[in-house]
Design a protein around this motif. Structure first.
Motif, PDB file in Angstrom:
ATOM      1  N   ILE A  32       0.859  -1.194   0.000  1.00 58.76           N
ATOM      2  CA  ILE A  32       0.000   0.000   0.000  1.00 58.76           C
ATOM      3  C   ILE A  32       0.884   1.229   0.000  1.00 58.76           C
ATOM      4  N   GLU A  33       0.559   2.089  -0.965  1.00 61.02           N
ATOM      5  CA  GLU A  33       1.283   3.355  -1.043  1.00 61.02           C
ATOM      6  C   GLU A  33       0.267   4.527  -0.918  1.00 61.02           C
ATOM      7  N   THR A  34       0.569   5.536  -0.239  1.00 66.02           N
ATOM      8  CA  THR A  34      -0.294   6.735  -0.118  1.00 66.02           C
ATOM      9  C   THR A  34       0.485   7.950  -0.596  1.00 66.02           C
ATOM     10  N   GLU A  35      -0.290   8.905  -1.166  1.00 62.74           N
ATOM     11  CA  GLU A  35       0.348  10.135  -1.633  1.00 62.74           C
ATOM     12  C   GLU A  35      -0.565  11.329  -1.284  1.00 62.74           C
ATOM     13  N   PRO A  36      -0.100  12.444  -0.947  1.00 69.09           N
ATOM     14  CA  PRO A  36      -0.929  13.618  -0.593  1.00 69.09           C
ATOM     15  C   PRO A  36      -1.593  14.198  -1.853  1.00 69.09           C
ATOM     16  N   ILE A  37      -2.699  14.983  -1.651  1.00 67.71           N
ATOM     17  CA  ILE A  37      -3.403  15.648  -2.756  1.00 67.71           C
ATOM     18  C   ILE A  37      -2.616  16.910  -3.082  1.00 67.71           C
ATOM     19  N   THR A  38      -2.287  16.949  -4.306  1.00 71.34           N
ATOM     20  CA  THR A  38      -1.536  18.099  -4.780  1.00 71.34           C
ATOM     21  C   THR A  38      -2.253  18.655  -5.993  1.00 71.34           C
ATOM     22  N   ASP A  39      -1.753  19.747  -6.457  1.00 70.27           N
ATOM     23  CA  ASP A  39      -2.348  20.335  -7.653  1.00 70.27           C
ATOM     24  C   ASP A  39      -2.225  19.379  -8.820  1.00 70.27           C
ATOM     25  N   ALA A  40      -1.236  18.585  -8.750  1.00 70.08           N
ATOM     26  CA  ALA A  40      -1.012  17.680  -9.884  1.00 70.08           C
ATOM     27  C   ALA A  40      -2.037  16.566  -9.921  1.00 70.08           C
ATOM     28  N   ASN A  41      -2.505  16.091  -8.789  1.00 68.54           N
ATOM     29  CA  ASN A  41      -3.436  14.955  -8.810  1.00 68.54           C
ATOM     30  C   ASN A  41      -4.816  15.345  -8.281  1.00 68.54           C
ATOM     31  N   ALA A  42      -5.088  16.630  -8.090  1.00 67.78           N
ATOM     32  CA  ALA A  42      -6.365  17.061  -7.516  1.00 67.78           C
ATOM     33  C   ALA A  42      -7.525  16.749  -8.459  1.00 67.78           C
ATOM     34  N   ASP A  43      -7.310  16.905  -9.719  1.00 63.05           N
ATOM     35  CA  ASP A  43      -8.391  16.612 -10.670  1.00 63.05           C
ATOM     36  C   ASP A  43      -8.759  15.138 -10.634  1.00 63.05           C
ATOM     37  N   SER A  44      -7.742  14.266 -10.600  1.00 59.14           N
ATOM     38  CA  SER A  44      -8.021  12.812 -10.568  1.00 59.14           C
ATOM     39  C   SER A  44      -8.710  12.426  -9.261  1.00 59.14           C
ATOM     40  N   ALA A  45      -8.334  13.108  -8.197  1.00 57.10           N
ATOM     41  CA  ALA A  45      -8.897  12.762  -6.914  1.00 57.10           C
ATOM     42  C   ALA A  45     -10.348  13.229  -6.796  1.00 57.10           C
ATOM     43  N   MET A  46     -10.750  14.269  -7.475  1.00 55.30           N
ATOM     44  CA  MET A  46     -12.092  14.843  -7.353  1.00 55.30           C
ATOM     45  C   MET A  46     -12.975  14.425  -8.514  1.00 55.30           C
ATOM     46  N   ALA A  47     -12.485  13.413  -9.324  1.00 56.85           N
ATOM     47  CA  ALA A  47     -13.248  13.056 -10.520  1.00 56.85           C
ATOM     48  C   ALA A  47     -14.485  12.246 -10.174  1.00 56.85           C
ATOM     49  N   GLY A  48     -14.573  11.642  -9.137  1.00 55.32           N
ATOM     50  CA  GLY A  48     -15.699  10.791  -8.822  1.00 55.32           C
ATOM     51  C   GLY A  48     -16.688  11.519  -7.886  1.00 55.32           C
ATOM     52  N   ALA A  49     -17.587  10.634  -7.345  1.00 52.56           N
ATOM     53  CA  ALA A  49     -18.578  11.173  -6.424  1.00 52.56           C
ATOM     54  C   ALA A  49     -17.878  11.623  -5.159  1.00 52.56           C
ATOM     55  N   ASP A  50     -18.715  12.402  -4.503  1.00 51.68           N
ATOM     56  CA  ASP A  50     -18.095  12.892  -3.284  1.00 51.68           C
ATOM     57  C   ASP A  50     -17.872  11.738  -2.300  1.00 51.68           C
ATOM     58  N   LEU A  51     -18.968  10.985  -2.130  1.00 56.72           N
ATOM     59  CA  LEU A  51     -18.820   9.800  -1.246  1.00 56.72           C
ATOM     60  C   LEU A  51     -19.369   8.604  -2.013  1.00 56.72           C
ATOM     61  N   SER A  52     -18.588   7.514  -1.970  1.00 59.45           N
ATOM     62  CA  SER A  52     -19.055   6.308  -2.702  1.00 59.45           C
ATOM     63  C   SER A  52     -18.290   5.085  -2.170  1.00 59.45           C
ATOM     64  N   GLU A  53     -18.826   3.910  -2.580  1.00 56.11           N
ATOM     65  CA  GLU A  53     -18.142   2.658  -2.250  1.00 56.11           C
ATOM     66  C   GLU A  53     -17.495   2.108  -3.533  1.00 56.11           C
TER      67      GLU A  53
END
Length: 319
Positions: A210-231
């Motif tokens: 398992i690898e974790t990475e912080p939200i940055t400007d570079a990956n913010a779009d990918s991180a916010m592409a889905g629903a706000d809350l989901s399974e």
């Protein structure tokens, strides 16, 4: 050989004739002289019952010990000798017969027949002297001990015709060798056996990390592409290596048969025969004092010891 001086001493005594080892043969009788050399050549010995039998013994190998005469002949040999009349002389034929009996070889050189010599005479002392010439009688050197050569060999073949001057001793000896024989057979046979082989095989497999990475400007779009809350589920395939075994047949060596020779030792036992030669004499071991080379010379008249036999005067054929 006995000298005339020794005979004079023996005449004064009452000695005996002794064989090998000092065995008594009998009392000294009459001494007979050679007609040519006037040396003592024969002595008679009383061997019969109460001294009634007289036998002739050659003096060529005799020795004197005190008043006794030592000869290399046994009593039986002397007793069984050819009987010659003790009458003051010995004829040529009688002397040759005696010599041959005692083992002397008479060598006939092809001359005239042996004839009787002129008669001999006896002296007052009892020692006879002879006169006359020998006719056709071989020289003294022609009569020698049977089997005795100039080199000193003694003996003759008593079991048959004399073929040699010695006895050959033979023996068996082992003649050991080897021979080849079939000792067995050897075979090559191939068969299959099963065994378990264990070996270490390196393998690898995948594990999830398992690898974790912080939200940055570079990956913010990918991180916010889905629903706000989901399974959601996210799956990854893991891989792992496992040992795979296969078998193949490969040649590993060549095997053939050959032979080699191994040398060792082996004990062999076998019985062998061999001849042994022993010396057997009547009365013991005979020791010869010399070689006789006398011829058939005449012997006449004798000297009596105190044995009861007296030298009688008279005439006879000389040698």
């Amino acid at each position: 050989m006995i000298s005339n001086q020794q005979v004079e001493g023996l005449m004064a005594g009452s000695g005996n004739v002794l064989g090998p080892n000092g065995d008594k043969i009998g009392a000294v009788g009459t001494f007979y002289l050679d007609d040519q050399t006037n040396e003592p050549a024969w002595v008679t010995v009383n061997t019969g019952l109460l001294g009634t039998n007289e036998s002739f013994v050659p003096l060529s190998e005799a020795t004197v010990e005190g008043v006794d005469v030592m000869v290399p002949y046994s009593k039986d040999e002397v007793k069984n000798s050819p009987q010659v009349e003790s009458d003051g002389s010995i004829t040529p034929e009688e002397e040759v017969t005696l010599y041959r009996y005692y083992g002397f070889t008479y060598d006939d050189d092809g001359g005239d027949d042996v004839t009787t010599m002129d008669s001999g005479t006896m002296t007052d002392s009892g020692v006879g002297t002879g006169t006359g010439n020998r006719s056709g009688l071989v020289d003294d050197s022609d009569i020698t001990r049977s089997g005795r050569s100039s080199g000193g060999t003694v003996g003759h073949d008593a079991s048959g015709p004399t073929t040699d001057d010695a006895m050959t001793r033979s023996e068996e000896r082992l003649d050991v060798g080897t021979r080849s024989r079939e000792a067995g057979k050897a075979r090559l046979r191939k068969y299959i056996v099963t065994e378990t082989v264990t070996t270490e095989v390196p393998v690898s497999h995948e594990e999830v990390r398992i690898e974790t990475e912080p939200i940055t400007d570079a990956n913010a779009d990918s991180a916010m592409a889905g629903a706000d809350l989901s399974e959601e589920e996210h799956e990854v395939t893991l891989h792992a290596e496992e040992p795979v075994v296969s078998k193949k047949t490969v040649p590993v060596e060549r095997v053939r048969m050959d032979t080699e020779t191994v040398t060792g030792t082996e004990s062999v036992s076998e019985e062998v025969r061999k001849e042994q030669i022993e010396t057997e004499t009547d009365g013991g071991i005979r020791r010869s004092s010399g070689t006789d080379s006398r011829g058939g010379s005449g012997h006449s008249g004798g000297t009596s010891g105190d044995s009861g036999s007296s030298g009688s005067s008279g005439s006879g054929s000389g040698r």
